[in-house]
Structures are given as C-alpha cells and as structure tokens.
Design an enzyme around this catalytic site. Structure first.
Site, short mmCIF file in Angstrom:
data_model
loop_
_atom_site.label_atom_id
_atom_site.label_comp_id
_atom_site.label_asym_id
_atom_site.label_seq_id
_atom_site.Cartn_x
_atom_site.Cartn_y
_atom_site.Cartn_z
N GLN A 207 -4.57 -9.80 -3.99
CA GLN A 207 -3.49 -9.23 -4.80
C GLN A 207 -2.22 -10.08 -4.81
O GLN A 207 -1.39 -9.93 -5.69
CB GLN A 207 -3.17 -7.82 -4.30
N HIS B 124 -10.58 -6.98 2.57
CA HIS B 124 -9.89 -6.17 1.56
C HIS B 124 -10.48 -6.52 0.19
O HIS B 124 -9.81 -7.06 -0.68
CB HIS B 124 -8.38 -6.40 1.63
N ASN C 185 -11.01 -2.42 4.55
CA ASN C 185 -10.05 -1.64 3.78
C ASN C 185 -10.80 -0.69 2.86
O ASN C 185 -11.56 -1.11 1.99
CB ASN C 185 -9.16 -2.55 2.92
N GLU C 186 -10.62 0.60 3.10
CA GLU C 186 -11.13 1.65 2.21
C GLU C 186 -12.56 1.41 1.73
O GLU C 186 -12.79 1.19 0.54
CB GLU C 186 -10.20 1.80 1.01
N GLU D 147 -1.32 2.33 4.78
CA GLU D 147 -0.83 2.16 3.41
C GLU D 147 -0.29 3.47 2.89
O GLU D 147 -0.91 4.53 3.08
CB GLU D 147 -1.96 1.77 2.43
N TRP E 83 2.93 0.44 1.37
CA TRP E 83 2.26 -0.34 0.34
C TRP E 83 3.23 -0.42 -0.82
O TRP E 83 3.48 0.58 -1.46
CB TRP E 83 0.94 0.30 -0.11
N GLU F 184 -2.63 -5.34 -9.33
CA GLU F 184 -3.16 -4.03 -8.94
C GLU F 184 -4.58 -3.86 -9.49
O GLU F 184 -4.86 -3.00 -10.31
CB GLU F 184 -2.19 -2.94 -9.42
N TRP F 185 -5.49 -4.72 -9.06
CA TRP F 185 -6.92 -4.62 -9.38
C TRP F 185 -7.13 -4.40 -10.89
O TRP F 185 -6.51 -5.09 -11.68
CB TRP F 185 -7.58 -3.54 -8.53
C1 BGC Z 1 -5.70 -0.35 -1.89
C2 BGC Z 1 -4.66 -1.32 -2.40
C3 BGC Z 1 -4.12 -0.83 -3.70
C4 BGC Z 1 -3.42 0.49 -3.46
C5 BGC Z 1 -2.76 1.10 -4.70
C6 BGC Z 1 -5.32 1.09 -2.06
O1 BGC Z 1 -6.43 1.78 -2.53
O2 BGC Z 1 -6.05 -0.62 -0.56
O3 BGC Z 1 -5.26 -2.58 -2.49
O4 BGC Z 1 -3.26 -1.74 -4.32
O5 BGC Z 1 -4.34 1.42 -2.97
O6 BGC Z 1 -3.70 1.41 -5.66
#
Ligand code: BGC
Length: 444
Positions: free
Chosen positions: A22, A123, A167-168, A356, A402, A409-410
């Site tokens: 990111q 991540h 991560n998640e 986060e 965060w 943002e993906w």
């Molecule tokens: C992720 C981050 C993402 C954030 C906001 C989380 O799910 O770990 O990479 O930017 O949420 O959407």
C-alpha cells in the site's frame, strides 16, 4: 470525556500501522519479484479507475523523510509489513540482498529515532511465482511460508522482537479466493476453504518457526472483526447474524485457540475436511503472545434465502441511512468495545492489541493545510470505547492507528484517504492532517 494517554496505563503500546504494497511503490526496483497484487492491478477493471500500487507513496525511496516525520509526531511504535517478494523474488530459493538491505535500513533508522518496529510477515502480497503454483490453495504454502519466516527472523531478529504472522486471513481468503475482488482474483468455495485451512496452518507454523529460534520474541497474528447485529429481532435474522458472526469473527481465532472451525453455525465448513490431514486440528493451534484485532465498523445482517452457503446478507450503511466514511462503512465506535469484550471472553485468550483502526474521509488541502475534524472525533470516540473495555477488565494493551500515510486502498485505489498524513500522489508531498497533530499531542 477527554481522555489522556496516561488513562491507559504506562505499558500501553501506541503506534501507527502500514502495509508494504500500500505504500512502498518501487514495485520493480531493488531486485523485487512480482507479487499477486502487481499482477492483479494490471488486469482490467479490478481496481477503481485501474489504479495500481506501482508508485503508491514511494516509501521505498522516501522512508527516511517519512520516519523523521513519524518521529516528529511522537509516534513510538511502527507496524509495517515485509514484502515477501522483495526478500524472495520467486517466493522460495534465492534471497534478494537488496530487499534485506532495505528492511535493515528501515529497522535501523526506526530504532535510531526511538521507534520500535512491529513487523507483519504477510499483508496480502504473495509472490506471484507461488500463486502460479496454486498460492494459498496449495498445501505446500505452509513450508514456503515457514522458510520465508525463518529468513526474516535470521536477518532481522537481532533487532525485531514484535512479529505479526498474518494480516486478516479471513479477508485475503474470502476476497482473494472466494469473491475474486482482491488478488489473486480467484473464486469458488473450494478455493476459499483450502486457502482458509492452509492459512490457519501457516499461521501457527510461522509462529512456531519464530519461537524456535527467538525465545524472547513477542509473537501475534491479526484478525479482522466487526460487531454483528440482526436487522430485525426476528428469529431468521438472528440466526443469519449468528452465521455471519461465525464467518467474519470466529473462523480463524477459534481453530487457533483449539476450538476447531465454527462448523456448528456454518455447515458448509465441514467440507474443509477434504483439505485436512491427521494432526491438522492440533497443528493449527498456537499459544500466541498477543492477538491483534482490527476493527472499523459494525455490520447489520438480515436473512437472505438466495445467498449461497450463508443465507445471510449485509444491510448496508447506505440502506440504513446512517453516517458513513468514504468506504461507505457506518461510523460506529462502540463496535470496537464489543469486539474487545467478545475476544477477551474466550478462555485462555492472550492479551489483545488493536493493530489497526481508523477511518477514511474525503480530505481536502486548503492553504497548505488539511483539516479533518471528523477523523479526530472518530479516533477520540474509539479511544473512549477502548478505555471503557479496559476499565471493565479487558486485557487490551495497545492501539495502532490505520494508517500513517494516505495510501493505495486495494480495490478502492487511492480515493479513500485513511492517513494521519495527507499524500499528494502527483508530487509525493506530505501534509500532516489535523488528526496527525492531534495524535502527536495526545502522545506527547
Ligand atoms: C487492511 C488494510 C486496509 C484497511 C482499510 C484492513 O482490512 O488490513 O490493509 O487498508 O483494512 O480498509
């Protein structure tokens, strides 16, 4: 109520979080191999306006000024992720020394500035070479990942003590392997179930790899979670909410704690058995030093006959006409309180850290300043809820915003701005937002 930092106790860890893909950019510099995000963003219409992270915040080249900025904001802990394909361009095999050097410089400068590094090992940016061998659907990923983790510990473990394994995992297995809306863009129940189980195995294995060489390490992993409520107090919606809770909140923590997958509430998870071998149920268990929880909003759920496997759907914040962020997520700070209580209630749960939390708003530059009162208010309300949980005895030991910089943002590209620091993506200029100044004052 205006809270001060001291109300959380002296041992409370405060920080900010980021993730490699990111912010780093430099997608093809310094010997880095391609990751699944590098290839995913090149496909048409996967990301908002076909944007990509090729440059992002150019953090790879600008980390020095960014760390000085972080230091000037009194931030004592920095959670960042390592890009697997910067270390191992092919996922396995030859090590890229330039990648090792980059993270060495980043870690060294952080420490020099009094900022403690918290490293996420995965991540979401899997080396593309491994995806071509099946990625998270291939059981060998446990070994590939373990090898990568051992390399990170060997090179950085003399200075890094705090590690987060994944991560998640629920988000990357669901968005990446079931819905196809994140990299690698695969779909289908079987891909999802296999990816889920292999992520659970790799998570525990990665932690074992660290502990086997670094006894004094502080090892955790991070989970997405949202407070779930039924749309109406009717049995069908209540049951649908229960299923959504099992999927969104329980899928990874329960096997890790030795409780198995929540098959009682989601029958189709029984099909995971086809990916399980003898001993797997034990192998997914690990006694972490902490659990990272990541919460942004709540979800309201209703029964939906036509939604396969789950018969449940989200009633969006838009439909409910509630206040939202740029992600169209409801602003609902109590959610974090409920999540802390929920996770804390598991027997033998280790201490919790909020790894986060934050909010995206349409920030504007005016006279070289970015005033974001909504974010300040959001963060203050969140901290009140964290404090409330702590007062009630929840073991919560830390909070990371965060995020530090506005970033990629993906699938949403660059339009949702989550940062404490505004980034002009044309010029790479940084402007500390009023929320950044507020956090700096809070941390003073
Ligand atoms: C992720 C981050 C993402 C954030 C906001 C989380 O799910 O770990 O990479 O930017 O949420 O959407």
């Amino acid at each position: 109520m205006l809270l001060i930092k001291e109300a959380f106790g002296e041992d409370f860890t405060w920080g900010v979080s980021t993730a490699a893909y990111q912010i780093e950019g430099a997608h093809n510099q310094g010997g880095k191999g391609l990751s699944i995000w590098d290839t995913f963003v090149k496909k048409k219409n996967k990301v908002f306006q076909n944007q990509n992270g090729d440059m992002a915040c150019d953090f790879y080249n600008r980390y020095t000024q960014d760390l000085y900025l972080m230091h000037s904001l009194n931030i004592p802990n920095y959670r960042f992720s390592i890009s697997w394909s910067r270390i191992l361009p092919n996922g396995t095999g030859e090590i890229n020394t330039e990648g090792i050097d980059f993270y060495n410089r980043l870690i060294d400068l952080s420490l020099e500035l009094g900022i403690t590094p918290w490293v996420t090992l995965y991540h979401w940016d899997l080396p593309d070479a491994l995806e071509r061998k099946g990625g998270w659907v291939n059981r060998d990923i446990k070994e590939w990942f373990g090898n990568y983790v051992s390399i990170c510990v060997a090179h950085f473990g003399d200075r890094v003590k705090n590690w987060m394994i994944l991560n998640e995992p629920m988000v990357f297995s669901a968005a990446g392997y079931f819905l196809g809306i994140h990299a690698p863009g695969r779909k289908g129940l079987d891909n999802f179930l296999a990816a889920t189980h292999h992520a659970a195995l790799a998570q525990a294995y990665g932690a074992r790899v660290i502990k086997s060489t670094q006894k004094d390490s502080n090892v955790g992993t991070t989970f997405s979670c949202s407070h779930i409520e039924p749309f109406r107090m009717k049995e069908k919606d209540i049951l649908a909410a229960k299923r959504a809770d099992a999927l969104l909140n329980r899928l990874f923590i329960e096997p890790l704690l030795g409780m198995g997958y929540p098959t009682e509430d989601i029958k189709i998870l029984n099909r995971m058995e086809r990916y399980m071998k003898q001993n797997d149920e034990k192998d997914v268990i690990f006694n972490m030093d902490f659990i990272g929880i990541q919460n942004y909003t709540r979800e309201v759920i209703r029964h939906a006959t036509f939604v396969p496997f789950l018969q449940a759907k989200i009633v969006s914040a838009k439909e409910r006409k509630v206040e939202m962020t740029s992600m169209n997520w409801e602003i609902y700070p109590e959610s974090i309180y409920h999540m802390l209580k929920k996770f804390n209630a598991y027997p033998n749960i280790p201490p919790l850290i909020i790894t986060e939390n934050g909010a995206a708003f349409p920030d504007q530059v005016e006279n070289n300043k970015v005033d974001d009162p909504k974010r300040v208010k959001y963060l203050q309300h969140i901290l009140e809820q964290v404090h409330r949980a702590k007062q009630e005895g929840v073991k919560v030991n830390g909070y990371f915003v965060w995020t530090f910089l506005d970033n990629f943002e993906w699938a949403e590209g660059y339009h949702p701005r989550f940062g404490l620091v505004y980034v002009d993506f044309q010029t790479q200029k940084r402007i500390v937002k009023s929320s950044g100044h507020w956090y700096a004052d809070f941390l003073k």
